[in-house]
Design a protein around this motif. Structure first.
Motif, PDB file in Angstrom:
ATOM      1  N   MET A 242      -8.515 -49.613 -33.414  1.00  0.00           N
ATOM      2  CA  MET A 242      -9.416 -50.595 -32.828  1.00  0.00           C
ATOM      3  C   MET A 242      -9.197 -51.991 -33.402  1.00  0.00           C
ATOM      4  O   MET A 242      -9.215 -52.990 -32.664  1.00  0.00           O
ATOM      5  N   GLY A 246      -6.044 -53.834 -31.559  1.00  0.00           N
ATOM      6  CA  GLY A 246      -6.885 -54.445 -30.546  1.00  0.00           C
ATOM      7  C   GLY A 246      -7.863 -55.401 -31.186  1.00  0.00           C
ATOM      8  O   GLY A 246      -7.906 -55.546 -32.406  1.00  0.00           O
ATOM      9  N   PRO A 250     -15.981 -51.060 -28.081  1.00  0.00           N
ATOM     10  CA  PRO A 250     -16.275 -50.272 -26.883  1.00  0.00           C
ATOM     11  C   PRO A 250     -17.301 -50.863 -25.915  1.00  0.00           C
ATOM     12  O   PRO A 250     -17.064 -50.837 -24.705  1.00  0.00           O
ATOM     13  N   LEU A 253     -15.554 -53.411 -23.944  1.00  0.00           N
ATOM     14  CA  LEU A 253     -14.526 -52.818 -23.090  1.00  0.00           C
ATOM     15  C   LEU A 253     -15.138 -52.226 -21.820  1.00  0.00           C
ATOM     16  O   LEU A 253     -14.575 -52.377 -20.727  1.00  0.00           O
ATOM     17  N   TYR A 301      -9.133 -53.918 -20.945  1.00  0.00           N
ATOM     18  CA  TYR A 301      -9.723 -52.596 -21.150  1.00  0.00           C
ATOM     19  C   TYR A 301      -8.645 -51.568 -21.517  1.00  0.00           C
ATOM     20  O   TYR A 301      -8.826 -50.768 -22.438  1.00  0.00           O
ATOM     21  N   SER A 304      -7.377 -52.480 -25.025  1.00  0.00           N
ATOM     22  CA  SER A 304      -8.420 -52.837 -26.008  1.00  0.00           C
ATOM     23  C   SER A 304      -8.140 -54.182 -26.659  1.00  0.00           C
ATOM     24  O   SER A 304      -8.388 -54.376 -27.850  1.00  0.00           O
TER      25      SER A 304
END
Length: 364
Positions: A242, A246, A250, A253, A301, A304
């Protein structure tokens, strides 16, 4: 040497690291955002829903630092003055003199400790077990307690703190209070923030503290290592995916997925309407807007990653709150991925726009 406190050195970030950090480096505060301890704490709280395990590990590490601080102060008092035979045994004084300065920067899992550190910590625990009935107090402790009310050591919950060293003189009962707080908060059945450990580990700790009166750091070693390995196996890989690959979380996203799907649907609907109304290509140029928004959000998305935010050096840690990417290797890694995601976005967007803008119209 004896005239000043041997303070625990604050850990320094490794700016030359040309790889992703390990969990031990993150917990030791040797990393920078977005892979620092603060970000990992938020990840464990918001994504893993298991921040109690991290708090347990931090509390046990703090307990180790508290014990080291107490023993350093006591050792210093032994070296600067003639020990009072009534305050401790010759054996205890010998152990103290052999411990060294114990200036370890952090209290980590046993598998990462050097042989010297393991030996010093074992000797320290042996001293504390022998010392638990004697309640040593360093010479400066008594005067300090006359100046201010006695305070119980509380574990700092701020993962941005640079050091675990306590801000004031440590008394023997502070160590006992720290061990009991860990027991009552995390380990006893139906505790306030009970964590799940193998029953044998939990029972051994409960027995050692409640029946044998132990409060030395070795009491928690097995549990601390078990929790560390569990976080390293179950949580840390997802954290690195994450934060190091990225820069979005979440909830954001999901929002981008919804916006992307709506925009793409709107773009296709408008494109077919304009084509079958035989509108001019100049009018159909407006299709660039929904297609660009849709493709950009869906690419963000999928990967990420928001490529524009990545290129200007920002990473999201809570919804719509951003921090600068300061870890050098992560900054390079995210920038390369951002260029790739931006390239994919531009190519797909261009293909859709060219297809639906240049295709001949036909009025139905």
């Amino acid at each position: 040497m004896a005239d000043h406190a041997a303070a625990t050195p604050s850990p320094q970030p490794d700016l030359t690291r040309n790889r992703l950090p390990t969990l031990f480096e993150v917990l030791s505060r040797r990393t920078l955002p977005p892979v620092d301890l603060f970000s990992f704490y938020i990840y464990m709280r918001d994504q893993q829903r298991s921040v109690d395990y991290l708090d347990f590990w931090l509390d046990v590490a703090q307990h180790m630092s508290l014990c080291r601080h107490y023993v350093r102060e006591l050792r210093r008092s032994v070296l600067v003055s003639t020990p009072d035979p009534e305050r401790g045994s010759q054996r205890s004084s010998g152990i103290l003199e052999g411990l060294g300065d114990m200036n370890h920067p952090v209290a980590g899992p046993s598998m990462y400790a050097s042989e010297k550190e393991k030996d010093q910590d074992a000797q320290m625990s042996a001293f504390l077990r022998e010392d638990r009935g004697e309640h040593h107090e360093s010479p400066v402790s008594s005067s300090a307690r006359q100046e201010r009310p006695s305070t119980t050591i509380s574990t700092p919950r701020d993962p941005q703190t640079d050091s675990n060293s306590p801000p004031h003189t440590v008394a023997r009962q502070d160590i006992r209070a720290s061990a009991e707080k860990i027991l009552y908060t995390f380990l006893l059945p139906n505790a306030e923030r009970e964590i799940t450990l193998p029953g044998s580990i939990t029972q051994d700790i409960i027995t050692a503290i409640e029946e044998f009166g132990r409060d030395d750091p070795e009491v928690f070693d097995v549990a601390k290592d078990y929790v560390f390995q569990a976080m390293e196996r179950d949580a840390f890989p997802g954290f690195l995916r994450m934060k190091a690959l990225g820069n979005l979380i979440p909830p954001t996203l999901i929002m981008r997925l919804i916006i992307g799907l709506v925009s793409i649907f709107g773009g296709f609907w408008a494109a077919f309407v304009l084509i079958f109304l035989n509108e001019s290509r100049m009018t159909r140029l407006w299709l660039i807007l929904p297609f660009t928004i849709g493709v950009y959000c869906l690419a963000s998305y999928q990967y990420s990653l928001d490529p524009i935010l990545a290129l200007i050096g920002f990473s999201e840690y809570t919804p719509f709150n951003f921090s600068r990417v300061r870890e050098p290797y992560v900054r390079k890694l995210i920038s390369r991925r951002a260029v790739m995601v931006l390239t994919v976005t531009v190519l797909i967007d261009a293909a859709l726009c060219v297809l639906f803008i240049l295709v001949p119209g036909k009025r139905l």
